[in-house]
Structures are given as structure tokens and as C-alpha cells.
Enzyme design. Structure first.
Site, short mmCIF file in Angstrom:
data_model
loop_
_atom_site.label_atom_id
_atom_site.label_comp_id
_atom_site.label_asym_id
_atom_site.label_seq_id
_atom_site.Cartn_x
_atom_site.Cartn_y
_atom_site.Cartn_z
N GLU A 33 0.87 -1.17 0.00
CA GLU A 33 0.00 0.00 0.00
C GLU A 33 0.91 1.22 0.00
O GLU A 33 1.79 1.34 0.86
CB GLU A 33 -0.87 -0.01 1.26
CG GLU A 33 -1.84 1.13 1.30
CD GLU A 33 -2.74 1.12 2.53
OE1 GLU A 33 -2.71 0.13 3.30
OE2 GLU A 33 -3.46 2.12 2.71
N ARG A 259 5.45 -12.61 10.01
CA ARG A 259 6.13 -11.35 9.72
C ARG A 259 7.57 -11.43 10.20
O ARG A 259 7.87 -12.11 11.18
CB ARG A 259 5.46 -10.20 10.47
CG ARG A 259 4.08 -9.92 10.07
CD ARG A 259 3.48 -8.85 10.98
NE ARG A 259 3.91 -7.51 10.60
CZ ARG A 259 3.31 -6.78 9.68
NH1 ARG A 259 2.25 -7.24 9.05
NH2 ARG A 259 3.74 -5.57 9.39
N LYS A 269 4.46 0.73 9.54
CA LYS A 269 4.56 1.96 8.76
C LYS A 269 3.98 3.15 9.53
O LYS A 269 4.48 4.26 9.42
CB LYS A 269 3.83 1.80 7.42
CG LYS A 269 4.72 1.22 6.34
CD LYS A 269 4.05 1.27 4.99
CE LYS A 269 3.15 0.08 4.80
NZ LYS A 269 2.56 0.00 3.46
P1 ATP Z 1 2.71 -2.15 7.99
O1 ATP Z 1 2.13 -2.98 9.08
O2 ATP Z 1 4.14 -1.80 8.19
O3 ATP Z 1 1.88 -0.96 7.65
P2 ATP Z 1 1.55 -3.49 5.82
O4 ATP Z 1 1.32 -4.93 5.90
O5 ATP Z 1 0.37 -2.62 5.97
O6 ATP Z 1 2.76 -3.10 6.74
P3 ATP Z 1 1.75 -3.41 3.02
O7 ATP Z 1 2.20 -2.29 2.19
O8 ATP Z 1 0.33 -3.77 2.98
O9 ATP Z 1 2.22 -3.07 4.48
O10 ATP Z 1 2.65 -4.69 2.79
C1 ATP Z 1 2.92 -5.24 1.54
C2 ATP Z 1 3.27 -6.68 1.70
O11 ATP Z 1 4.38 -6.82 2.59
C3 ATP Z 1 2.13 -7.46 2.32
O12 ATP Z 1 1.98 -8.65 1.59
C4 ATP Z 1 2.58 -7.72 3.72
O13 ATP Z 1 2.07 -8.93 4.19
C5 ATP Z 1 4.10 -7.75 3.59
N1 ATP Z 1 4.73 -7.36 4.84
C6 ATP Z 1 4.51 -6.23 5.54
N2 ATP Z 1 5.23 -6.22 6.67
C7 ATP Z 1 5.94 -7.38 6.70
C8 ATP Z 1 6.87 -7.97 7.62
N3 ATP Z 1 7.21 -7.36 8.74
N4 ATP Z 1 7.38 -9.18 7.31
C9 ATP Z 1 7.05 -9.80 6.17
N5 ATP Z 1 6.19 -9.30 5.27
C10 ATP Z 1 5.62 -8.11 5.51
MG MG Z 2 -1.24 -4.02 4.51
#
Ligand code: ATP
Ligand code: MG
Length: 569
Positions: A33, A259, A269
């Protein structure tokens, strides 16, 4: 275990699906995102999604999940593309956006309505929350749940046409308000939001919810394995419900993994955004940030990040990983390739009283102690030198093999010197050492094989280049800042210490971003920020040894044992 044994459970599934002929080709996606910069957790997801297709000759989409207009920004879109490319992955023509499919996602919504599987609810957001129930109590049906297909279709079209205000109507899937899985209690599919979208402008005033948009985008792109983090496990039944009801041509399979959480680091984020917004760090690419942009500016090689996530592995178990492991990958990747140079971070003047004034000798120093192919360089040697304050001790313990009054030490690639006199200021601080050198001990000449225990680095004062050196350390003092009530209370006050250093002249020509080892001190590079480069700012990439190792291992052990894995957001 043979070399081609899949190294994790996801690769095992993919391997089996190719063997059995279920798929001819693997298709994955990395779906960020664009509401912030990518961080070290994303590196894992990127390396997994692009890695499995690189290994099997498949295809990976970079798909922006842009279903949340207002929170998203082109700055983030550009940064994400740059970061993925820098990590070494190529999406080719497969750069997409959830918004590319808005029309098709909407058509799928109408299809659900037509088949009596979705309805327009006129309850307020608060009422919907009340009707939803709790983890222990079932929800109850909305009074609008039994609207006719015609009425629902009409309302949905009027939602799209802009006849309703934000929150006035919401399209919901008609599944089961009593389901033990709250995600199945008639989840929202579309909400009204009169907000312009970065890609579609004012074309839409209703936007699909993440679960719906994500499932449909996966199906449209023919994703075979939709790899996501464990917090989506409870969403999988909904993911599958959409697929069961709509029967798209391609049926992706969702698989969850844990994660990646790094000790002493935040990987949310939202919280990283707060660090930037509150000027706790200098920006998303502050070298202390666990963002890809920050780690790149710090000087971490992309290969080290890829190596690190490979070692961390793909699992189903939530745990904190040592920062030391990431730093080890960085050290390993720099150890063989970074040239050696000399720099003095906290200078102490040495005057060689028996060395001729005005004389300059060029010493030959190897660029890498184990690799003669990396060549040599000339280092000027003169009567006045800088050495590290730490390398001199007036009241030295017996095992101190550096310089002490009356003692001898070798200057790297130069001569053995002896400390004859210690000069102090009025407060009693050591400000200068008067030493003598032994002309028979010049390095590499073999004129004398006299040996002393210690070797220290040095820089000739007349030719020294001044530079600001930024010594970065962990941003947090708590092993799991995610768990702190307020991460601001566990910031490390010493995460950035600056030093006014003296560098050997060869360092003046170093290109920004190129890593070198300052002998005995660590790996450093010239900062790539424009203003910083012109002022010659060096970043410490990583120290030579892990000073946190013991502390960190103990803290992590109790953390991981207590099963207090970081919250899944
Ligand atoms: P955040 O919690 O930091 O906002 P998010 O999951 O909302 O992270 P996205 O931009 O939606 O961020 O993530 C893109 C992809 O990266 C998703 O498939 C998510 O599952 C993966 N991802 C995000 N954080 C991690 C992590 N700490 N370890 C592994 N994969 C991750
Ligand atoms: Mg997400």
C-alpha cells in the site's frame, strides 16, 4: 538434505504444485500500500515473492494496493519502485494497481448483488459495529439485510453515482452474522468516500474494501500463490468465499507466513511515519531507519539484505530476529570487497621528534590484507600525525598493547614508534604525545624484523582530510519497541553520535555510497544526500564487531521464550 530440497514450506508447496502439474508456471505479487516507505519486513516479502518465481521461471507483479485514497502519495509509489529495483528485482511489464481493476471489481460486486449474496446496508458505521457482536457473542442481522435484489442494485448504482454522503450506505457481503469468524459477519465490500484518488481522480466516490479488492486483483492477474503475513489467516475464509461465489477463471491460493520482526526496531509503517513526522529522525531515509531507503543510504548492500532474509527464513512462527544477524550479513558482504583505509575519529596529535621537519615519505599500504589483486595505495607519512585518543593510555594495564608512556607500538604500514613524553593542558588533559620513530622498522622493507605487540592506525596531519563522521547505533534501547506503550520512551539517545575525523588523503576521492573499511573501526561510506556529500559526511555502516551481541541474545531469549511475540498489528 540435497541442494534442490525446497528451503521452506512455501517453496515446498510451490515445488509440489509444479510437480503435480497443478500449475505450469508460478505467478505471485508483491502488493504494497503506497502509504509509507518499505521496511526490512517488506524485504522479506519482496524476496519471497520475486524469489520463488525467479527460481522457477514464473512471473511476479508489483501491484500497488491503492484502495485508500487520501492516505496514499506518489512520493511513496516512486520510492517503492526504486527500492524493489535496488534490491535487484524486475517486474518487467507487470506493474499494476488495484485501481486498474476498479471497473471489474465493481462488476463483481454487482454480480454478488444480483445473486442475492450482497446487500446495501443503511445502518450507520456505529450501528454496524454494535450489530457485529464480539468474539464471544454472535452478531445480529441488519434490518436492511433482506432488501430485494432490485432495491440493492438500485442503491449500489446510486452509491456509485454519488447520491449518498460518506458513511450513509455501505455494500456488504451476505454471509453469516453468527459466524465465529468476525471477518465473515457480512463484511463491507464498498464504502462511499468522496475523496479524489491519485490514479482515478474523481471518477469514483465508492471504493472497494481491501479484502474484496485484493482477492479480485489476485484472481484477475492469475496469481497462483497469494503469499501474505499471518494476520491475514483469519481472512482466508473470506478470500475463499469470494472465489467460491464468483468462480473466476483463475483461483489463487492464499498462504500465510510470519512477519519478520527485528529486535530494537519498529516495522509498522504507522509508527515509522510518526518518527518522520515528529522529526525524531531526519526523514524516511535517515540511516537509522529500518526502511530500505534508510538502509541503502546507511550503506547496506542489497546483497546483504537478501542474504539476511534468506537466513531468517520463511516460517509460521512469530519471533524477533537479532539485529546482529542483519549486521553480520552486512559485514560478510563487505568484508571481501570493501577497500581498507585509515581514519582517526577522535584525534590525538603525535609529534615524532627525531623525524625531519618537512619530510614526506610515501608508505605503501595494501587496499585489502587478503587480496593483493585489490592493489595498494600511497599514504603520506610525516613528522606530525594523528592517532586515536583511545590508542593511548597514561596509566595502562599490563595487557594494553597500544601506546603508553615509554612503550612502543607499530603504526600500520609505517614505523615502530615509542612514546617519550606526554604533553597536557592546564586541566590535565593529554593534548599531544612526543614520540620517536625507529628508522629501521619501515613496513615492507625487511630492514628490521623487530616486532611489537600492538599496531594502530594513523593519519598524517599535514595531508589529513577533515570530515564529519556519523556513528549510528540502534534507534531504540528496548529489544521490542513494539511492545512499549509509547515507543518514544525507549529511544536510544546515542543512536547518532558525530565525530570530527581526520582521514587519509585517498578518502577525499571516494565516491558517495562506496563502502570502505576504516581500519580497526568499521565500515563507512560517504553519505549520498547531496548537501552532505559536498560537506563530506561519512556514515558508519556497521562496526567490525557486534558490541550488542551478548545483551541482545539474552534479551531475545527471554522475549521469545515468554511467547510475547510482537503484536500482529
Ligand atoms: P505495515 O504494518 O508496516 O503498515 P503493511 O502490511 O500494511 O505493513 P503493506 O504495504 O500492505 O504493508 O505490505 C505489503 C506486503 O508486505 C504485504 O503482503 C505484507 O504482508 C508484507 N509485509 C509487511 N510487513 C511485513 C513484515 N514485517 N514481514 C514480512 N512481510 C511483511
Ligand atoms: Mg497491509
Amino acid at each position: 538434505m540435497t541442494d534442490d530440497t525446497p528451503r521452506d514450506f512455501i517453496r515446498q508447496i510451490i515445488h509440489d504444485d509444479l510437480e503435480s502439474g497443478k500449475h505450469d508456471q508460478i505467478v505471485t505479487r508483491f502488493p504494497p500500500e503506497p502509504n509509507g516507505y518499505l521496511h526490512v519486513g517488506h524485504v522479506m516479502s519482496i524476496c519471497l515473492n520475486f524469489g520463488v518465481t525467479e527460481e522457477t521461471g514464473g512471473q511476479t507483479y508489483l501491484r500497488f494496493d491503492d484502495t485508500n485514497p487520501g492516505k496514499e502519495d506518489v512520493e511513496y509509489v516512486q520510492a517503492i519502485e526504486e527500492d524493489v529495483r535496488w534490491l535487484g528485482f524486475d517486474w518487467g511489464q507487470r506493474l499494476t494497481h488495484a485501481s486498474d481493476y476498479f471497473e471489474r471489481i465493481y462488476a463483481a460486486a454487482e454480480q454478488l448483488v444480483e445473486r442475492g449474496l450482497a446487500y446495501v446496508d443503511s445502518l450507520s458505521a456505529e450501528e454496524i459495529r454494535e450489530y457485529r457482536g464480539t468474539l464471544t457473542e454472535p452478531g445480529k442481522n441488519s434490518p436492511y439485510r433482506e432488501r430485494s435484489v432490485e432495491e440493492n442494485l438500485d442503491l449500489l448504482r446510486r452509491m456509485r453515482a454519488g447520491e449518498f454522503a460518506d458513511g450513509e450506505q455501505v455494500l456488504r457481503a451476505k454471509i453469516d452474522m453468527a459466524s465465529p469468524n468476525i471477518n465473515l459477519r457480512d463484511p463491507a465490500l464498498y464504502r462511499v468516500r468522496h475523496v479524489a484518488h491519485q490514479a482515478t481522480g474523481d471518477q469514483w466516490c465508492i471504493y472497494p474494501m481491501y479484502d474484496f479488492a485484493h482477492t479480485m486483483s489476485d484472481a484477475f492477474e492469475g496469481i497462483t500463490h497469494s503469499l501474505c503475513t499471518l494476520e491475514f489467516e483469519d481472512h482466508r475464509p473470506l478470500y475463499n468465499w469470494f472465489l467460491d461465489q464468483l468462480q473466476p477463471q483463475h483461483r489463487p491460493r492464499q498462504i500465510e507466513f510470519s512477519r519478520l520482526n527485528l529486535a530494537y526496531t519498529l516495522t509498522s509503517k504507522r509508527k515509522l511515519n510518526a518518527l518522520v513526522a515528529e522529526n525524531i529522525v531526519s526523514g524516511w531515509n535517515d540511516p537509522r531507519m529500518p526502511t530500505i531507503a534508510g538502509m541503502r543510504r546507511r550503506g547496506y548492500p542489497a546483497s546483504a539484505l537478501r542474504d539476511f532474509v534468506t537466513r531468517a527464513g520463511v516460517t509460521k512462527k512469530d519471533k524477533l530476529i537479532e539485529m546482529g544477524m542483519l549486521e553480520n550479513s552486512v559485514r560478510e558482504s563487505l568484508g571481501d570487497t570493501a577497500m581498507r583505509r585509515m581514519a582517526v575519529l577522535r584525534p590525538l596529535k603525535v609529534i615524532l621528534s627525531n623525524y625531519p621537519e618537512g619530510q614526506v615519505e610515501m608508505m605503501t599500504a595494501m587496499n585489502h590484507p587478503n587480496d593483493p589483486d585489490m592493489g595498494t595505495r600511497d599514504v603520506p607519512f610525516t613528522r606530525e600525525l594523528w592517532i586515536e585518543q583511545d590508542d593511548f593510555m597514561e596509566e595502562a594495564p599490563r595487557k594494553f598493547f597500544r601506546l603508553k608512556p615509554g612503550g612502543e607500538v607499530r603504526l600500520r604500514s609505517a614505523y615502530i614508534i615509542q612514546c617519550d613524553e606526554v604533553i597536557k593542558d592546564e586541566q590535565g588533559n593529554v593534548v599531544e604525545l612526543h614520540c620517536s620513530y625507529d628508522p629501521d622498522t619501515r613496513s615492507g622493507t625487511g630492514s628490521s624484523d623487530r616486532k611489537v605487540k600492538g599496531t594502530i592506525h594513523w593519519v598524517s596531519a599535514a595531508q589529513a582530510v577533515d570530515a564529519e563522521v556519523r556513528l549510528y547505533d540502534r534507534l531504540f534501547t528496548a529489544v521490542n519497541p513494539n511492545k512499549a506503550d509509547d515507543f518514544r520512551t525507549v529511544l536510544n539517545p546515542d543512536s547518532l553520535v558525530t565525530a570530527n575525523a581526520k582521514l587519509e588523503p585517498a578518502l577525499a576521492e571516494l565516491a558517495p555510497g562506496t563502502p570502505v573499511q576504516f581500519e580497526r573501526l568499521g565500515y563507512f561510506c560517504v553519505d549520498t544526500q547531496d548537501d552532505a556529500a559536498s560537506a563530506r559526511v561519512f556514515n558508519r555502516i556497521v562496526t567490525l564487531r557486534d558490541s550488542w551481541a551478548k545483551l541482545e541474545r539474552q534479551a531475545l531469549e527471554s522475549e521469545n521464550q515468554a511467547g510475547t511475540s510482537p503484536s500482529r498489528k
